[in-house]
Design a protein around this motif. Sequence first.
Motif, mmCIF file in Angstrom:
data_model
loop_
_atom_site.group_PDB
_atom_site.id
_atom_site.type_symbol
_atom_site.label_atom_id
_atom_site.label_comp_id
_atom_site.label_asym_id
_atom_site.label_seq_id
_atom_site.Cartn_x
_atom_site.Cartn_y
_atom_site.Cartn_z
ATOM 1 N N ALA A 173 59.887 -18.075 -52.145
ATOM 2 C CA ALA A 173 59.159 -17.289 -51.154
ATOM 3 C C ALA A 173 57.658 -17.565 -51.240
ATOM 4 O O ALA A 173 56.967 -17.698 -50.219
ATOM 5 N N PHE A 174 57.147 -17.668 -52.473
ATOM 6 C CA PHE A 174 55.736 -17.981 -52.701
ATOM 7 C C PHE A 174 55.387 -19.328 -52.067
ATOM 8 O O PHE A 174 54.335 -19.493 -51.441
ATOM 9 N N ALA A 175 56.286 -20.292 -52.188
ATOM 10 C CA ALA A 175 56.048 -21.627 -51.631
ATOM 11 C C ALA A 175 55.971 -21.582 -50.107
ATOM 12 O O ALA A 175 55.102 -22.224 -49.495
ATOM 13 N N LEU A 176 56.861 -20.844 -49.482
ATOM 14 C CA LEU A 176 56.868 -20.805 -48.022
ATOM 15 C C LEU A 176 55.650 -20.056 -47.480
ATOM 16 O O LEU A 176 55.156 -20.373 -46.397
ATOM 17 N N ILE A 177 55.157 -19.060 -48.228
ATOM 18 C CA ILE A 177 53.902 -18.410 -47.839
ATOM 19 C C ILE A 177 52.768 -19.431 -47.873
ATOM 20 O O ILE A 177 51.925 -19.494 -46.969
ATOM 21 N N GLY A 178 52.744 -20.259 -48.926
ATOM 22 C CA GLY A 178 51.719 -21.300 -49.030
ATOM 23 C C GLY A 178 51.821 -22.317 -47.915
ATOM 24 O O GLY A 178 50.813 -22.800 -47.395
ATOM 25 N N MET A 179 53.055 -22.655 -47.528
ATOM 26 C CA MET A 179 53.244 -23.602 -46.429
ATOM 27 C C MET A 179 52.656 -23.037 -45.140
ATOM 28 O O MET A 179 52.006 -23.744 -44.367
ATOM 29 N N GLY A 180 52.865 -21.728 -44.930
ATOM 30 C CA GLY A 180 52.278 -21.078 -43.757
ATOM 31 C C GLY A 180 50.766 -21.116 -43.787
ATOM 32 O O GLY A 180 50.107 -21.302 -42.756
ATOM 33 N N ALA A 181 50.195 -20.969 -45.001
ATOM 34 C CA ALA A 181 48.733 -20.990 -45.133
ATOM 35 C C ALA A 181 48.168 -22.348 -44.743
ATOM 36 O O ALA A 181 47.113 -22.435 -44.094
ATOM 37 N N TYR A 182 48.835 -23.431 -45.107
ATOM 38 C CA TYR A 182 48.347 -24.767 -44.760
ATOM 39 C C TYR A 182 48.565 -25.083 -43.287
ATOM 40 O O TYR A 182 47.742 -25.728 -42.645
ATOM 41 N N LEU A 183 49.683 -24.631 -42.737
ATOM 42 C CA LEU A 183 49.905 -24.854 -41.309
ATOM 43 C C LEU A 183 48.873 -24.101 -40.476
ATOM 44 O O LEU A 183 48.481 -24.547 -39.391
ATOM 45 N N ALA A 184 48.430 -22.961 -41.004
ATOM 46 C CA ALA A 184 47.449 -22.151 -40.275
ATOM 47 C C ALA A 184 46.097 -22.840 -40.148
ATOM 48 O O ALA A 184 45.254 -22.424 -39.352
ATOM 49 N N ILE A 185 45.890 -23.909 -40.939
ATOM 50 C CA ILE A 185 44.629 -24.650 -40.839
ATOM 51 C C ILE A 185 44.483 -25.266 -39.455
ATOM 52 O O ILE A 185 43.393 -25.305 -38.875
ATOM 53 N N TYR A 186 45.592 -25.756 -38.905
ATOM 54 C CA TYR A 186 45.543 -26.441 -37.614
ATOM 55 C C TYR A 186 46.148 -25.627 -36.479
ATOM 56 O O TYR A 186 46.104 -26.041 -35.328
ATOM 57 N N ALA A 187 46.771 -24.535 -36.820
ATOM 58 C CA ALA A 187 47.379 -23.732 -35.752
ATOM 59 C C ALA A 187 47.196 -22.257 -36.069
ATOM 60 O O ALA A 187 47.322 -21.842 -37.220
ATOM 61 N N ASP A 188 46.889 -21.500 -35.065
ATOM 62 C CA ASP A 188 46.690 -20.062 -35.247
ATOM 63 C C ASP A 188 48.053 -19.384 -35.258
ATOM 64 O O ASP A 188 48.553 -18.916 -34.230
ATOM 65 N N VAL A 189 48.670 -19.368 -36.436
ATOM 66 C CA VAL A 189 50.009 -18.796 -36.556
ATOM 67 C C VAL A 189 49.990 -17.724 -37.641
ATOM 68 O O VAL A 189 49.250 -17.831 -38.626
ATOM 69 N N PRO A 190 50.782 -16.671 -37.486
ATOM 70 C CA PRO A 190 50.885 -15.651 -38.542
ATOM 71 C C PRO A 190 51.623 -16.230 -39.744
ATOM 72 O O PRO A 190 52.748 -16.744 -39.605
ATOM 73 N N ILE A 191 51.003 -16.158 -40.922
ATOM 74 C CA ILE A 191 51.531 -16.856 -42.087
ATOM 75 C C ILE A 191 52.905 -16.335 -42.512
ATOM 76 O O ILE A 191 53.851 -17.110 -42.699
ATOM 77 N N LYS A 192 53.039 -15.029 -42.665
ATOM 78 C CA LYS A 192 54.295 -14.494 -43.184
ATOM 79 C C LYS A 192 55.464 -14.638 -42.206
ATOM 80 O O LYS A 192 56.567 -15.014 -42.620
ATOM 81 N N PRO A 193 55.297 -14.378 -40.910
ATOM 82 C CA PRO A 193 56.410 -14.641 -39.990
ATOM 83 C C PRO A 193 56.823 -16.109 -39.981
ATOM 84 O O PRO A 193 58.009 -16.428 -39.867
ATOM 85 N N LEU A 194 55.817 -17.006 -40.099
ATOM 86 C CA LEU A 194 56.154 -18.425 -40.163
ATOM 87 C C LEU A 194 56.944 -18.742 -41.423
ATOM 88 O O LEU A 194 57.935 -19.487 -41.392
ATOM 89 N N ALA A 195 56.540 -18.187 -42.562
ATOM 90 C CA ALA A 195 57.273 -18.400 -43.810
ATOM 91 C C ALA A 195 58.707 -17.890 -43.682
ATOM 92 O O ALA A 195 59.654 -18.521 -44.172
ATOM 93 N N ALA A 196 58.888 -16.763 -43.016
ATOM 94 C CA ALA A 196 60.227 -16.215 -42.822
ATOM 95 C C ALA A 196 61.078 -17.148 -41.967
ATOM 96 O O ALA A 196 62.265 -17.385 -42.263
ATOM 97 N N ALA A 197 60.492 -17.693 -40.913
ATOM 98 C CA ALA A 197 61.229 -18.611 -40.052
ATOM 99 C C ALA A 197 61.650 -19.868 -40.822
ATOM 100 O O ALA A 197 62.764 -20.381 -40.651
ATOM 101 N N LEU A 198 60.740 -20.355 -41.675
ATOM 102 C CA LEU A 198 61.065 -21.534 -42.479
ATOM 103 C C LEU A 198 62.195 -21.239 -43.463
ATOM 104 O O LEU A 198 63.065 -22.080 -43.696
#
Length: 710
Positions: free
Chosen positions: A104-129
């Motif tokens: 879960a910690f890893a997917l939160i981090g993945m959301g944080a890096y994706l948010a660099i180029y896209a305005d996406v909510p980190i935790k919902p994105l981690a959940a989708a992944l």
Amino acid sequence: MASESTLEKSLTLYDVYAISTGAMFSSGFFLLPGIAAAETGPSVILAYLVAGLLILPSMYSMAELSTAMPKAGGTYYFLDRSLGPLAGTVGGLGTWLALVFKSAFALIGMGAYLAIYADVPIKPLAAALAVAFGVLNVVGAKESSWLQRALVTVLVGVLTFYVAQGVFSVWEGFSGPGSADAFTPFFTEGGGGFLATIGIVFVSYAGLTKVASVAEEVKNPDRNIPLGMILSLATATAIYVVGVAIMVAVLPGEELNSDLTPVYTSGEVFFNWLPYALGPILIVVAAIAAFASTGNAGIMSASRYPLAMARDRLLPDGLAQLGRFNTPTRSIIITVGLMLLIIFALSEEGVAKLASAFQLLIFAFLNLAVIVMRESEIPSYAPGYRSPLYPWMQIAGIIIPGLLIPEMGTMAIVFTIIVVLVGIVWYMSYVENVPREGAIFHWFERLGKQRYDGLDHELQDILEEKRVSDDTAFGQLVARAEVIRLTEPTIYEEIVGQVAEQMAQKLDLSVETLKHGFLDGTLHSAVSVSHGAALPYCQLDGIDQQEMVMVHCQSGVCIDVEQPGSPLDTSEPVYAFFFLVSPSNDQSDHLRTLATLANRVDESGFTTEWRAAADEKAMKESLLHHERYITFSLLSGTKTEDFIDQRIRDLNLPAGVLVALVRRNDQVTIPNGDSTLQEGDQITVIGDPAGVERLYELYRGGTNGRNIVQ
């Protein structure tokens, strides 16, 4: 239709490396350095190095246990079989939680890096992944491992480039806001902060042992698991230490301490020579690959824990069932569901500390498990890899977590205590009448207390599973075995004498040496009489391969060896003796052969088939699984006439099979490649079931009412 069955062995050495490496390079490198630096300052570099060294005892212990017991569930299985079901329940539930937290910690981090180029909510994105990777794992381990290999290949390639460029920039005198006094003071929070940081970054290396939970699916685990783990740790430690040193050198301390994307931020500084912001883009690609590989491998590994525990009736039976894709579907769904809860409920730092604390405790127990398994002296405990420096390596592995856990903070310690209590309560309230105990009872037995004999049989079963690739070798052993047929009542010592005389010339050993070996082995053997069969054995110097003599006792023999503590049941008549001699320096093959013999003897119908065997061919075939051999006659006018007058080496046989026996004029011989077959010969072919089935399809027909397949 769901079923409970064995998982397919589809994972290679690179898969082991990819699972371990991918699990270590996500949050540990792309997210955690800033959080860890806030605890201790520049000494975070040393913390990563020390954590990499401190994981060695647990890595060696896990490698040994994984090669001895390559079963789904890894840590759970090892603790259960060494320390007992209660420890297994606590360790299994806790490790499952730790893996879920880590993923879960890893997917939160993945959301944080994706948010660099896209305005996406980190935790919902981690959940989708998490849901997406869950679906992928349901489809199959092979598909999941293919993705894992691709992700780790990209990840290691980009990180190598990052480290090389970073070292070059710092070495060439790069001067930035964080470089002048970057490494002073080295310990900003003193020794306590440094120890706490080691505990935090320890989670970065915890993924190294994740592969143990999928050991059942690894091809050649004796080689691939320890080698894959060693290569993975070497890669991770080098990149961690050098990479974090680069971050400390190029970023101001205040900025690094609050940065959740430190690799990206530092890369922006010295990758500015690349066009189109290609450097930072590569880092984002690597980060996504890292987090994705951790999330994918985490779900794959964590889901095997409920599966293994359900197999042992410690969790509901439904979790032991495999779905239509031969994967633990229900276990995967529950694992993903818990990940979603963690993603939305906890902070990033809280997740990291909680995962580290319990993992430290489990590592201590795993090191203890190796000591217990070795000191129990169970004959069937035969790891393909043994930890060096035993027991000092394991003692260090027990002490190290004891030093680090107190530094993890109150919340982490309370969490660990809660998990232990939950495991105990679950065991006491749900688990009833588990018919096994751990290897620790074998250790107790050496001190005059009880033991659990069922564990030895279970480890023999594991040896049987591990020897799948050696089926042909076992068939050849049976084929060349000498046979003694006794029609009159006799005593055991006389049988040993006849066997020794028959083996002496073949092995170039004295009769007395063999007699002493078998009689001494009978007294101390842990293989007792079972289903009318006995397996006397000895291991001797001076021989280079196993040999066996099979004794068929028509009237049955009661073994009368009067010695206190002998494990042999002297009351049950024995109709089959399998006297095995093995080289003293080949313990692994010796135990695998005993396991194969014991499993065949225990099969339903073996005794009846053996007692009904009228000749040597029938006796030998009764030892071979029917799907692994076929016997047919060579007759003119049938489909086998092409074999007549042909040398065996010239026969067009399917891959994986060989001619083991030739019966001619009531004489059974072991052929070689130059042996020429004649009309009327009966040949027995052994080997891979697929090859045997192909032979049956080709030659099951006959002519003139003559059936050539028997």
